[in-house]
Design a protein around this motif. Structure first.
Motif, PDB file in Angstrom:
ATOM      1  N   SER A 182       0.831  -1.199   0.000  1.00 25.04           N
ATOM      2  CA  SER A 182       0.000   0.000   0.000  1.00 25.04           C
ATOM      3  C   SER A 182       0.868   1.252   0.000  1.00 25.04           C
ATOM      4  O   SER A 182       1.708   1.441   0.893  1.00 25.04           O
ATOM      5  CB  SER A 182      -0.908   0.006   1.231  1.00 25.04           C
ATOM      6  N   LYS A 196       0.233  -1.474  11.306  1.00 18.58           N
ATOM      7  CA  LYS A 196      -0.488  -1.591  10.034  1.00 18.58           C
ATOM      8  C   LYS A 196       0.281  -2.411   8.999  1.00 18.58           C
ATOM      9  O   LYS A 196      -0.311  -3.002   8.097  1.00 18.58           O
ATOM     10  CB  LYS A 196      -0.777  -0.199   9.465  1.00 18.58           C
ATOM     11  N   GLN A 225       1.776   2.960  12.768  1.00 12.40           N
ATOM     12  CA  GLN A 225       2.093   2.629  11.372  1.00 12.40           C
ATOM     13  C   GLN A 225       2.796   1.277  11.260  1.00 12.40           C
ATOM     14  O   GLN A 225       2.563   0.533  10.300  1.00 12.40           O
ATOM     15  CB  GLN A 225       2.970   3.737  10.760  1.00 12.40           C
ATOM     16  N   THR A 251       0.068   3.478   3.138  1.00 15.58           N
ATOM     17  CA  THR A 251       0.629   2.909   4.367  1.00 15.58           C
ATOM     18  C   THR A 251       2.130   3.131   4.433  1.00 15.58           C
ATOM     19  O   THR A 251       2.678   3.513   5.468  1.00 15.58           O
ATOM     20  CB  THR A 251       0.328   1.399   4.456  1.00 15.58           C
TER      21      THR A 251
END
Length: 337
Positions: free
Chosen positions: A132, A163, A160, A135
């Motif tokens: 991503s 994720k 982060q 991200t």
């Protein structure tokens, strides 16, 4: 094999949210580089990734005489000049005996007239942990800010990192992580080096792998990496096969899914990289810190492909411009390479 899939600029396109996040990230890169001399306690501005230079060397790329006919138009000479930078991926330079085994083997290719053809920043891990774009940009910005703002940005960084965890739980990533861990104490030149993302080869799309030949993985384990490299090149030449894979099928060779390996695409040997004994340059020379291995400075037919790769265009440019500005102010000279 079927015909290779041809490059299309749609592979690189960012949406509006990603473009906005990229601008925020570029600001964090500039801020990091401006403060990098104090972050690493050195007298020059460093890169914001692969900050630690182990050595810089001149080398040669020898084209394989048996490359497939359809690839020969890309290699109009039997050899090309190389400038190579060996580095560590850490953002902060530490004078430690042992660094984390995350190494870079950046290659700059020039023709006989010293004109730049292409830059390839290769690393010793074949995969990238994030697919991503948003991200990754949020994570990279949080990492930059963690060095500048320290504790105030720690929570954002943890969020982060959490994720990213799902994208590293693929079979390919876990297998390669274990492989890297098992080789963590091996000599830097004994690793394979990879392009991670794809690059153009004209209208084709390829991944690159550098495979060393006859390098002792136990070379100078008692020395730090910089000294081990110096010792190696005082007595040895270095040679590595250059192999490529072409994209034939987006399911098996995805462009924008970097946490899995390409499959069902055989490696093609296109040549050898050679560094002769005694070919090292002085890594402490300020001009070497002004070197750029930005792959978007390459000729367009050798540019990176993919959305994550596209981020490098802006990130490299900001990093190089800021680094050159600071180092010119600090050392009173400007070198364009």
């Amino acid at each position: 094999m079927p015909n290779p899939i041809l490059y299309n600029k749609k592979f690189d396109e960012l949406n509006e949210e990603e473009k906005k996040l990229l601008e925020i990230n570029k600001k964090s890169i500039a801020d990091f580089v401006e403060q990098s001399s104090s972050i690493s306690d050195v007298n020059y501005a460093t890169r914001n990734a692969h900050a630690k230079t182990y050595t810089v060397a001149k080398g040669t790329f020898w084209v394989d005489s048996s490359i497939p006919e359809f690839l020969k138009p890309f290699f109009d000479s039997e050899k090309f000049n190389l400038l190579i930078r060996l580095s560590n991926a850490q953002m902060k330079i530490k004078n430690s005996k042992r660094d984390i085994p995350a190494y870079g083997f950046a290659v700059q290719i020039r023709d006989e007239n010293n004109h730049l053809l292409s830059n390839y920043p290769l690393v010793n891990f074949p995969l990238f942990p994030v697919n991503s774009v948003s991200t990754f940009l949020k994570l990279f910005t949080a990492i930059n800010e963690s060095y500048i703002k320290s504790w105030s940005s720690l929570f954002s960084l943890i969020v982060q990192i959490v994720k990213v965890i799902p994208s590293v739980l693929t079979g390919s990533f876990i297998r390669n992580a274990f492989k890297l861990f098992s080789k963590r104490n091996d000599f830097i030149l004994s690793f394979d080096y990879h392009s991670v993302g794809a690059y153009r080869l004209g209208d084709y799309m390829m991944k690159i792998k550098l495979h060393p030949k006859s390098v002792n993985k136990n070379m100078d384990k008692r020395q730090n990496t910089k000294k081990a490299l110096k010792n190696y090149f005082q007595n040895n030449d270095f040679a590595a096969d250059v192999l490529i894979q072409l994209c034939y099928n987006l399911k098996d060779q995805p462009i924008n899914k970097l946490n899995v390996e390409w499959k069902n695409s055989p490696y093609i040997k296109i040549g050898e990289v050679k560094i002769e004994q005694g070919a090292l340059l002085d890594p402490r020379d300020c001009s070497n810190e002004l070197l750029s291995f930005n792959p978007f400075e390459s000729k367009a037919i050798f540019h990176p492909v993919g959305k994550i790769q596209k981020l490098r265009e802006g990130a490299y440019k900001v990093s190089v411009q800021t680094r050159r500005k600071i180092n010119t102010l600090l050392h009173g000279k400007k070198v364009e390479l």
